[in-house]
Scaffold this motif. Structure first.
Motif, PDB file in Angstrom:
ATOM      1  N   SER A 169      51.154  16.521  69.388  1.00 20.80           N
ATOM      2  CA  SER A 169      51.850  15.882  70.502  1.00 20.80           C
ATOM      3  C   SER A 169      53.339  16.113  70.320  1.00 20.80           C
ATOM      4  O   SER A 169      53.825  16.218  69.194  1.00 20.80           O
ATOM      5  CB  SER A 169      51.572  14.377  70.534  1.00 20.80           C
ATOM      6  N   GLY A 170      54.060  16.195  71.448  1.00 18.51           N
ATOM      7  CA  GLY A 170      55.501  16.373  71.377  1.00 18.51           C
ATOM      8  C   GLY A 170      56.055  16.996  72.634  1.00 18.51           C
ATOM      9  O   GLY A 170      55.444  16.923  73.711  1.00 18.51           O
ATOM     10  N   ARG A 171      57.228  17.624  72.477  1.00 17.33           N
ATOM     11  CA  ARG A 171      57.905  18.261  73.598  1.00 17.33           C
ATOM     12  C   ARG A 171      58.088  19.742  73.306  1.00 17.33           C
ATOM     13  O   ARG A 171      58.123  20.169  72.160  1.00 17.33           O
ATOM     14  CB  ARG A 171      59.254  17.596  73.831  1.00 17.33           C
ATOM     15  N   GLY A 172      58.239  20.519  74.393  1.00 13.35           N
ATOM     16  CA  GLY A 172      58.436  21.950  74.203  1.00 13.35           C
ATOM     17  C   GLY A 172      58.861  22.636  75.488  1.00 13.35           C
ATOM     18  O   GLY A 172      59.385  22.004  76.409  1.00 13.35           O
ATOM     19  N   THR A 173      58.587  23.938  75.523  1.00 15.80           N
ATOM     20  CA  THR A 173      58.936  24.758  76.680  1.00 15.80           C
ATOM     21  C   THR A 173      57.725  25.581  77.104  1.00 15.80           C
ATOM     22  O   THR A 173      56.782  25.773  76.326  1.00 15.80           O
ATOM     23  CB  THR A 173      60.091  25.719  76.345  1.00 15.80           C
ATOM     24  N   TRP A 174      57.779  26.076  78.341  1.00 17.14           N
ATOM     25  CA  TRP A 174      56.709  26.934  78.826  1.00 17.14           C
ATOM     26  C   TRP A 174      57.273  27.939  79.820  1.00 17.14           C
ATOM     27  O   TRP A 174      58.340  27.751  80.384  1.00 17.14           O
ATOM     28  CB  TRP A 174      55.589  26.115  79.468  1.00 17.14           C
TER      29      TRP A 174
END
Length: 186
Positions: free
Chosen positions: A88-93
């Motif tokens: 789980s977490g944050r990111g980019t796409w």
């Protein structure tokens, strides 16, 4: 040997049979995921792909139009699935397009939590609805989860022409897919 075939013809025939057997054995060991070239889809847009995506056991991915993402309990791709961790977490796409079709490249850049699937669950034997222990709990086992990670989701369409995202999980000889379907609007 009657009919004009001599030792040379017999050797050529046996060589051809051996080549077919070797080719058949090689192909039978190569599963669907190993040589998958893509869905052939080239018309999905960022607007169509952006949004809320869900899968089994609480997995959720939110792909925002600005290229950022939020992940909850997303399993590893390929053989990493068998390690049992869920990130789980944050990111980019970003949405990419190659000759084989479109993919969503999702990168976790800020891990906020690690969960684990219960022992005994795998791509071959899923047990939906079973709660996962938190990785910080005593007794949580399995390989250490990565602090950053990248997935490549193939983009396809369902029977209603809506986008579907998937990747292969577990042993590539088996060809199990991890499918993400459109969740509620966010």
């Amino acid at each position: 040997m009657s009919g004009g075939g001599g030792p040379r013809t017999r050797r050529a025939f046996l060589g051809a049979v051996a080549a077919v057997v070797v080719a058949a054995t090689t192909v039978s060991c190569a599963g669907a995921a190993q040589y998958y070239e893509g869905t052939g889809l080239h018309d999905a847009t960022v607007t169509e792909v952006a949004g809320d995506w869900k899968s089994v056991e609480g997995t959720r991915v939110v792909l925002r139009r600005d290229g950022t993402a939020v992940l909850e309990k997303l399993d590893g791709q390929g053989f990493d699935y068998d390690d049992g961790w869920r990130l789980s977490g944050r990111g980019t796409w970003r949405l990419t397009d190659t000759s084989g079709g479109q993919t969503v490249r999702l990168v976790l850049t800020d891990r906020t939590r690690v969960d684990r699937r219960p022992p005994g669950t795998s791509a071959e034997t899923p047990e939906p609805g079973t709660p996962e222990p938190d990785a910080s709990e005593p007794g949580a086992s399995g390989p250490e989860a990565p602090s950053t990670y990248a997935w490549s989701f193939h983009v396809d369409r369902d029977k209603r022409d809506a986008p579907v995202l998937f990747f292969f999980c577990g042993d590539p000889d088996i060809g199990n897919t991890y499918v993400m379907e459109r969740g509620s609007a966010s």
